[in-house]
Motif scaffolding. Structure first.
Motif, PDB file in Angstrom:
ATOM      1  N   VAL A  97       0.834  -1.203   0.000  1.00 39.21           N
ATOM      2  CA  VAL A  97       0.000   0.000   0.000  1.00 39.21           C
ATOM      3  C   VAL A  97       0.868   1.251   0.000  1.00 39.21           C
ATOM      4  N   ASP A  98       0.651   2.121  -0.993  1.00 37.56           N
ATOM      5  CA  ASP A  98       1.293   3.423  -1.065  1.00 37.56           C
ATOM      6  C   ASP A  98       0.281   4.497  -0.708  1.00 37.56           C
ATOM      7  N   ARG A 120       3.322   2.835   2.866  1.00 36.50           N
ATOM      8  CA  ARG A 120       4.495   3.658   2.536  1.00 36.50           C
ATOM      9  C   ARG A 120       4.031   4.992   1.989  1.00 36.50           C
ATOM     10  N   ARG A 121       4.517   6.067   2.570  1.00 38.87           N
ATOM     11  CA  ARG A 121       4.197   7.393   2.034  1.00 38.87           C
ATOM     12  C   ARG A 121       5.062   7.669   0.816  1.00 38.87           C
ATOM     13  N   VAL A 125       5.852  12.066  -7.933  1.00 41.30           N
ATOM     14  CA  VAL A 125       6.814  11.554  -8.907  1.00 41.30           C
ATOM     15  C   VAL A 125       6.836  10.033  -8.879  1.00 41.30           C
ATOM     16  N   GLU A 126       6.795   9.455  -7.686  1.00 38.94           N
ATOM     17  CA  GLU A 126       6.788   8.000  -7.569  1.00 38.94           C
ATOM     18  C   GLU A 126       5.509   7.398  -8.131  1.00 38.94           C
ATOM     19  N   VAL A 127       4.376   8.074  -7.947  1.00 40.36           N
ATOM     20  CA  VAL A 127       3.116   7.598  -8.525  1.00 40.36           C
ATOM     21  C   VAL A 127       3.230   7.535 -10.036  1.00 40.36           C
ATOM     22  N   SER A 128       3.789   8.566 -10.629  1.00 48.62           N
ATOM     23  CA  SER A 128       3.928   8.609 -12.086  1.00 48.62           C
ATOM     24  C   SER A 128       4.836   7.504 -12.597  1.00 48.62           C
ATOM     25  N   ASP A 129       5.839   7.131 -11.800  1.00 44.34           N
ATOM     26  CA  ASP A 129       6.769   6.087 -12.214  1.00 44.34           C
ATOM     27  C   ASP A 129       6.123   4.707 -12.253  1.00 44.34           C
ATOM     28  N   VAL A 130       5.180   4.453 -11.318  1.00 49.09           N
ATOM     29  CA  VAL A 130       4.643   3.086 -11.201  1.00 49.09           C
ATOM     30  C   VAL A 130       3.125   3.035 -11.351  1.00 49.09           C
ATOM     31  N   GLY A 131       2.528   4.132 -11.799  1.00 46.25           N
ATOM     32  CA  GLY A 131       1.073   4.231 -11.819  1.00 46.25           C
ATOM     33  C   GLY A 131       0.357   3.071 -12.479  1.00 46.25           C
ATOM     34  N   ALA A 132       0.918   2.549 -13.569  1.00 44.72           N
ATOM     35  CA  ALA A 132       0.254   1.464 -14.293  1.00 44.72           C
ATOM     36  C   ALA A 132       0.303   0.158 -13.524  1.00 44.72           C
ATOM     37  N   ASP A 133       1.149   0.079 -12.506  1.00 42.60           N
ATOM     38  CA  ASP A 133       1.289  -1.160 -11.755  1.00 42.60           C
ATOM     39  C   ASP A 133       0.296  -1.289 -10.611  1.00 42.60           C
ATOM     40  N   TYR A 134      -0.453  -0.231 -10.320  1.00 44.43           N
ATOM     41  CA  TYR A 134      -1.421  -0.317  -9.229  1.00 44.43           C
ATOM     42  C   TYR A 134      -2.615  -1.163  -9.653  1.00 44.43           C
ATOM     43  N   ALA A 135      -3.001  -2.106  -8.806  1.00 47.55           N
ATOM     44  CA  ALA A 135      -4.213  -2.878  -9.052  1.00 47.55           C
ATOM     45  C   ALA A 135      -5.447  -2.026  -8.771  1.00 47.55           C
ATOM     46  N   THR A 161      -4.940  15.021 -12.136  1.00 46.68           N
ATOM     47  CA  THR A 161      -4.569  15.345 -13.520  1.00 46.68           C
ATOM     48  C   THR A 161      -3.467  14.412 -14.009  1.00 46.68           C
ATOM     49  N   ALA A 162      -2.475  14.158 -13.149  1.00 49.87           N
ATOM     50  CA  ALA A 162      -1.367  13.280 -13.527  1.00 49.87           C
ATOM     51  C   ALA A 162      -1.845  11.850 -13.746  1.00 49.87           C
ATOM     52  N   LEU A 163      -2.732  11.365 -12.892  1.00 48.58           N
ATOM     53  CA  LEU A 163      -3.241  10.004 -13.044  1.00 48.58           C
ATOM     54  C   LEU A 163      -4.097   9.861 -14.298  1.00 48.58           C
ATOM     55  N   LEU A 164      -4.905  10.872 -14.600  1.00 46.94           N
ATOM     56  CA  LEU A 164      -5.714  10.830 -15.820  1.00 46.94           C
ATOM     57  C   LEU A 164      -4.820  10.822 -17.055  1.00 46.94           C
ATOM     58  N   ALA A 165      -3.768  11.642 -17.037  1.00 46.64           N
ATOM     59  CA  ALA A 165      -2.840  11.688 -18.170  1.00 46.64           C
ATOM     60  C   ALA A 165      -2.104  10.363 -18.314  1.00 46.64           C
ATOM     61  N   LEU A 166      -1.716   9.771 -17.198  1.00 46.91           N
ATOM     62  CA  LEU A 166      -1.020   8.496 -17.228  1.00 46.91           C
ATOM     63  C   LEU A 166      -1.923   7.399 -17.795  1.00 46.91           C
ATOM     64  N   GLY A 167      -3.184   7.420 -17.390  1.00 46.14           N
ATOM     65  CA  GLY A 167      -4.127   6.443 -17.915  1.00 46.14           C
ATOM     66  C   GLY A 167      -4.336   6.586 -19.403  1.00 46.14           C
ATOM     67  N   GLU A 168      -4.409   7.826 -19.863  1.00 48.23           N
ATOM     68  CA  GLU A 168      -4.593   8.062 -21.296  1.00 48.23           C
ATOM     69  C   GLU A 168      -3.358   7.618 -22.074  1.00 48.23           C
TER      70      GLU A 168
END
Length: 255
Positions: A97-98, A120-121, A125-135, A161-168
């Motif tokens: 869990v992040d 883990r807090r 930047v870390e979210v953007s690096d691994v965003g696609a790996d989150y279940a 905004t960053a998560l939406l862009a990463l998903g797209e």
């Protein structure tokens, strides 16, 4: 199978909660326990094991090569953030869990519980690096307290905004579980701008918020699960705002 239930305004729900909170009833812990159960079920679905739902028990620590699912908690400064963080403390038993805090002020007790349990807090930047790996992403940024100004701002808006862009960019979004309602959705009218994470499932507490069935609510809420946290008697005494369909109604564990 869906069920028709009444909907309520944010003020009606707050009024129903008030006397219970004054009595010291642990509504947040009840909500968090139910939320953690729903997230666990979603993880099971992704694993193809929905028919054999695993309880929230620790995984053996001596197993090597076990790949645990990853869960991202987006926590704001209100009660929804507290719900999400307390749920995180339970989810560490079955997932990595992040926690991304998107407000300067946050629920200190819930955050301590999450970190103490092994969450883990991280930063954006870390979210953007691994965003696609989150279940699963748990959206606990804003709740009914944002009814005057529901649009996301500051760090919360930047994160979504960053998560939406990463998903797209990657062609898919992780399953998103909204805590009470998708952050940025007006709880009464269903109004929202374009910076909202569309939920796969919305876990709403006490009563279905009117905005989940109005405006952009049906588009953004996904499947709605209503959690009974003990407001039934108080909400039964007021005139509902309308009606909505929910996929199911569950009773929160008496945490």
């Amino acid at each position: 199978m869906t069920e028709r239930v009444p909907t309520f305004t944010a003020e009606q729900v707050r009024a129903a909660e008030r006397p219970l909170l004054d009595q010291g009833v642990p509504l947040m812990q009840r909500a968090a326990a139910a939320l953690a159960d729903v997230v666990s079920e979603e993880i099971d679905r992704l694993d193809g094991s929905a028919s054999t739902h695993r309880p929230l028990e620790p995984m053996p620590q001596d197993l090597s090569g076990v790949i645990r699912p990853r869960v991202l908690i987006l926590a704001g400064g209100g009660d929804n953030g507290g719900d999400a963080l307390y749920a995180a403390s339970r989810l560490t038993r079955i997932a990595d869990v992040d926690v991304l805090l998107v407000a300067d002020r946050f629920h200190q007790g819930a955050f301590a519980a999450a970190i103490g349990a092994g969450a883990r807090r991280i930063d954006l930047v870390e979210v953007s690096d691994v965003g696609a790996d989150y279940a699963v992403v748990v959206d606990g940024i804003l709740g009914i307290g944002a009814s005057r100004e529901p649009a996301l701002r500051g760090a919360a808006r930047e994160a979504v905004t960053a998560l939406l862009a990463l998903g797209e960019e990657r062609g898919r979004m992780p399953r998103t579980i909204a805590v009470d309602l998708p952050s940025g959705l007006h709880p009464d009218t269903g109004d929202a701008d374009d910076v909202v994470l569309p939920a796969s499932v919305t876990v709403t507490f006490g009563g279905v918020k009117a905005g989940l069935a109005a405006g952009r609510g049906p588009e953004l809420a996904g499947e709605v699960v209503l959690v009974d946290i003990g407001l039934g008697e108080a909400l039964g005494a007021v005139e509902p705002a309308g009606e909505a369909s929910v996929s199911r109604v569950v009773t929160a564990p008496q945490a």
